[in-house]
Design a protein around this motif. Structure first.
Motif, PDB file in Angstrom:
ATOM      1  N   MET A  31      -0.577 -14.788  11.752  1.00 42.28           N
ATOM      2  CA  MET A  31       0.337 -14.573  10.411  1.00 42.28           C
ATOM      3  C   MET A  31      -0.463 -14.197   9.478  1.00 42.28           C
ATOM      4  O   MET A  31       0.417 -12.880   7.981  1.00 42.28           O
ATOM      5  CB  MET A  31       1.811 -15.498  10.615  1.00 42.28           C
ATOM      6  CG  MET A  31       2.636 -16.407  11.461  1.00 42.28           C
ATOM      7  SD  MET A  31       3.068 -15.503  11.587  1.00 42.28           S
ATOM      8  CE  MET A  31       4.125 -14.158  10.944  1.00 42.28           C
ATOM      9  N   ILE A  32      -1.176 -14.468   8.482  1.00 43.04           N
ATOM     10  CA  ILE A  32      -1.483 -14.339   6.933  1.00 43.04           C
ATOM     11  C   ILE A  32      -2.308 -12.558   7.160  1.00 43.04           C
ATOM     12  O   ILE A  32      -1.735 -11.636   6.708  1.00 43.04           O
ATOM     13  CB  ILE A  32      -2.267 -14.795   6.572  1.00 43.04           C
ATOM     14  CG1 ILE A  32      -1.729 -15.993   5.637  1.00 43.04           C
ATOM     15  CG2 ILE A  32      -3.069 -13.719   4.995  1.00 43.04           C
ATOM     16  CD1 ILE A  32      -2.814 -17.242   5.188  1.00 43.04           C
ATOM     17  N   GLY A  33      -2.479 -12.558   8.564  1.00 39.55           N
ATOM     18  CA  GLY A  33      -3.309 -11.288   8.929  1.00 39.55           C
ATOM     19  C   GLY A  33      -1.746 -10.141   8.792  1.00 39.55           C
ATOM     20  O   GLY A  33      -2.333  -8.991   9.002  1.00 39.55           O
ATOM     21  N   GLY A  37      -1.663  -6.760   7.344  1.00 38.36           N
ATOM     22  CA  GLY A  37      -1.906  -5.485   8.368  1.00 38.36           C
ATOM     23  C   GLY A  37      -0.057  -5.134   7.726  1.00 38.36           C
ATOM     24  O   GLY A  37      -0.326  -3.532   7.696  1.00 38.36           O
ATOM     25  N   VAL A  38       0.916  -5.642   7.906  1.00 39.20           N
ATOM     26  CA  VAL A  38       2.053  -4.868   7.473  1.00 39.20           C
ATOM     27  C   VAL A  38       2.094  -4.521   6.478  1.00 39.20           C
ATOM     28  O   VAL A  38       2.419  -3.566   6.206  1.00 39.20           O
ATOM     29  CB  VAL A  38       3.269  -5.228   7.855  1.00 39.20           C
ATOM     30  CG1 VAL A  38       4.468  -5.587   7.321  1.00 39.20           C
ATOM     31  CG2 VAL A  38       3.277  -6.132   9.490  1.00 39.20           C
ATOM     32  N   ALA A  39       1.861  -4.676   4.858  1.00 38.51           N
ATOM     33  CA  ALA A  39       1.611  -3.917   4.156  1.00 38.51           C
ATOM     34  C   ALA A  39       0.909  -3.396   3.478  1.00 38.51           C
ATOM     35  O   ALA A  39       1.025  -2.168   3.046  1.00 38.51           O
ATOM     36  CB  ALA A  39       1.243  -5.652   2.934  1.00 38.51           C
ATOM     37  N   GLY A  57      -3.402  -0.656   9.182  1.00 41.77           N
ATOM     38  CA  GLY A  57      -2.876  -1.283   8.662  1.00 41.77           C
ATOM     39  C   GLY A  57      -2.130  -1.948  10.217  1.00 41.77           C
ATOM     40  O   GLY A  57      -2.622  -3.039  10.585  1.00 41.77           O
ATOM     41  N   VAL A  58      -2.533  -0.843  11.378  1.00 44.49           N
ATOM     42  CA  VAL A  58      -2.269  -1.406  12.126  1.00 44.49           C
ATOM     43  C   VAL A  58      -3.368  -2.140  13.524  1.00 44.49           C
ATOM     44  O   VAL A  58      -2.843  -2.797  14.354  1.00 44.49           O
ATOM     45  CB  VAL A  58      -1.947  -0.337  13.214  1.00 44.49           C
ATOM     46  CG1 VAL A  58      -1.729   0.122  14.467  1.00 44.49           C
ATOM     47  CG2 VAL A  58      -0.587   0.624  13.071  1.00 44.49           C
TER      48      VAL A  58
END
Length: 90
Positions: A31-33, A37-39, A57-58
């Motif tokens: 979840m942190i990753g 990545g989304v940020a 990010g992807v």
């Protein structure tokens, strides 16, 4: 006085598997990753920012998903419920 007790038999299901609602190393890592990545991908969507930032990010999101699965398989995830099978009787 009335007696509110009943003599009905309660049939309970087998014991529930252990639940910890995702409080495991595998879940936290994934979840942190994913959030990181989304940020990064969101910054890559801004005008004037190179497209390579979006793809970084992807890659971070995919890496976090793979990392979570690997950690789960190494035993850092939620344990699976053991299924106990009863022998068939005739």
């Amino acid at each position: 006085m009335t007696d509110n007790r009943t003599s009905e038999v309660a049939y309970l299901p087998p014991a529930a598997p252990p639940t910890n609602h995702g409080h495991t190393v595998a879940a936290w890592t994934a979840m942190i990753g994913i959030m990181l990545g989304v940020a990064i991908g969101a910054v890559g969507m801004l005008p004037g920012v190179a497209d390579v930032v979006l793809w970084i990010g992807v890659v971070v999101v995919v890496g976090a998903l793979i990392g979570g699965v690997v950690l789960r398989s190494l035993g850092y995830g939620q344990p699976k419920a053991s299924v106990r099978r009863e022998p068939a009787t005739r």
